[in-house]
Design a protein around this motif. Structure first.
Motif, short mmCIF file in Angstrom:
data_model
loop_
_atom_site.label_atom_id
_atom_site.label_comp_id
_atom_site.label_asym_id
_atom_site.label_seq_id
_atom_site.Cartn_x
_atom_site.Cartn_y
_atom_site.Cartn_z
N VAL A 6 0.84 -1.20 0.00
CA VAL A 6 0.00 0.00 0.00
C VAL A 6 0.87 1.25 0.00
O VAL A 6 1.85 1.33 0.75
CB VAL A 6 -0.93 0.02 1.25
N GLY A 7 0.50 2.20 -0.82
CA GLY A 7 1.14 3.52 -0.82
C GLY A 7 0.12 4.57 -0.44
O GLY A 7 -1.00 4.59 -0.97
N THR A 13 -3.76 19.19 -0.16
CA THR A 13 -5.20 19.27 -0.41
C THR A 13 -5.87 17.91 -0.56
O THR A 13 -7.08 17.81 -0.43
CB THR A 13 -5.50 20.10 -1.68
N THR A 14 -5.09 16.85 -0.84
CA THR A 14 -5.71 15.55 -1.10
C THR A 14 -4.98 14.42 -0.40
O THR A 14 -3.80 14.53 -0.05
CB THR A 14 -5.72 15.22 -2.62
N VAL A 15 -5.72 13.32 -0.22
CA VAL A 15 -5.13 12.06 0.25
C VAL A 15 -5.26 11.05 -0.90
O VAL A 15 -6.32 10.92 -1.50
CB VAL A 15 -5.86 11.51 1.49
N LYS A 16 -4.16 10.37 -1.20
CA LYS A 16 -4.18 9.34 -2.22
C LYS A 16 -3.81 8.00 -1.57
O LYS A 16 -2.91 7.95 -0.72
CB LYS A 16 -3.16 9.64 -3.34
N LEU A 17 -4.50 6.95 -1.95
CA LEU A 17 -4.20 5.62 -1.43
C LEU A 17 -4.28 4.61 -2.57
O LEU A 17 -5.27 4.59 -3.31
CB LEU A 17 -5.16 5.25 -0.30
N ILE A 27 -5.07 -2.84 -7.43
CA ILE A 27 -6.39 -3.41 -7.19
C ILE A 27 -7.30 -2.42 -6.45
O ILE A 27 -8.48 -2.68 -6.29
CB ILE A 27 -6.29 -4.74 -6.41
N TYR A 28 -6.74 -1.32 -6.01
CA TYR A 28 -7.55 -0.25 -5.42
C TYR A 28 -6.76 1.05 -5.56
O TYR A 28 -5.55 1.08 -5.34
CB TYR A 28 -7.84 -0.50 -3.94
N VAL A 49 -11.00 0.06 1.63
CA VAL A 49 -10.11 -1.03 1.23
C VAL A 49 -10.52 -2.32 1.92
O VAL A 49 -10.61 -3.38 1.30
CB VAL A 49 -8.64 -0.68 1.56
N LYS A 50 -10.79 -2.24 3.23
CA LYS A 50 -11.17 -3.45 3.96
C LYS A 50 -12.50 -4.01 3.45
O LYS A 50 -12.67 -5.23 3.34
CB LYS A 50 -11.27 -3.16 5.46
#
Length: 242
Positions: A6-7, A13-17, A27-28, A49-50
């Protein structure tokens, strides 16, 4: 139990996952404005994600300007964002000579040819995503509205992107004189280009294969076109990652 890599990137201003499987297939992936609620936004993304993957083991690395303290609190290894970007480009687009990245409040140029060299803006957010948001509000639209308007421009006016206050003082007389929204929008994007090149490149040529990164350059097609136009790039010399 499945294990995934996971990264997490927490920017201004944003969160990226993003979640990768063992074959490095995504896959996500999600990209969301946090409105200064970084922990709540990250929690929501991890819950998604979960819900999608079920119980699993996550091997996590975190990067971005807003992630150092959060990474320490969660016991997650922190990767400096320029290192992360450079590593990713060398893996996914090794032909890149120069990378230009615009974020919410920062701008970066990374030179790869002739040794790795990075330039980043200082404390001012001039010429970044927040500047574009500010200028869009002045024209009573959002950043995407600015992008749509710029598609129909006919003339470019000189506008200072170094500071939002200076830019407003340039734009207001143009509005009073009847300049079109399309011309003003395109001029704002050109000001961002000029600020990036003059403020960060500082005379060092941007040539070869150029990669465009960051939210503003991904979502605002007319801004990217302004860079391509100014730097005289061709289809062969543009690196445009997904």
């Amino acid at each position: 139990m499945n294990t995934y890599r996971v990264g997490i990137d927490i920017g201004s201003t944003t969160v990226k996952l993003v979640v990768l499987d063992q074959e490095s297939k995504m896959i996500y992936g999600e990209y969301r404005r946090h409105h200064a609620h970084t922990q709540e936004t990250l929690t929501a993304l991890l819950q998604e994600v979960k819900a999608q993957l079920g119980d699993c083991i996550l091997q996590v690395k975190i990067t971005g300007s807003g992630s150092i303290n959060l990474g320490k609190a969660l016991g997650i290894a922190f990767i400096q964002e320029v290192v992360a970007v450079a590593s990713a480009l060398q893996f996914y687009a090794p032909q890149t000579d120069v990378a230009i990245e615009l974020g919410g409040e920062d701008a970066k140029i990374i030179y790869f040819t002739g040794g790795l060299e990075e330039r980043m803006n200082g404390v001012c957010a001039g010429g970044t995503g927040s500047f574009i948001d500010q200028m869009a509000a002045l024209l009573e639209c959002d950043a995407q509205g600015l992008n749509e308007a710029a598609k129909h421009y006919r003339q470019i006016y000189p506008i200072a992107a170094r500071c939002g206050v200076f830019a407003k003082s340039d734009i207001q007389p143009l509005i009073n004189e009847g300049a079109t929204k399309a011309d003003l929008a395109a001029s704002i994007f050109q000001a961002v280009v000029n600020q990036t090149i003059s403020g960060l490149a500082c005379g060092k040529a941007i040539k070869g294969c150029v990669a465009f990164l960051g939210g503003p350059l991904h979502f605002l097609t007319e801004l990217k076109k302004a860079f391509i136009r100014t730097l005289h790039l061709t289809e062969e010399t543009i690196v445009d990652p997904k």
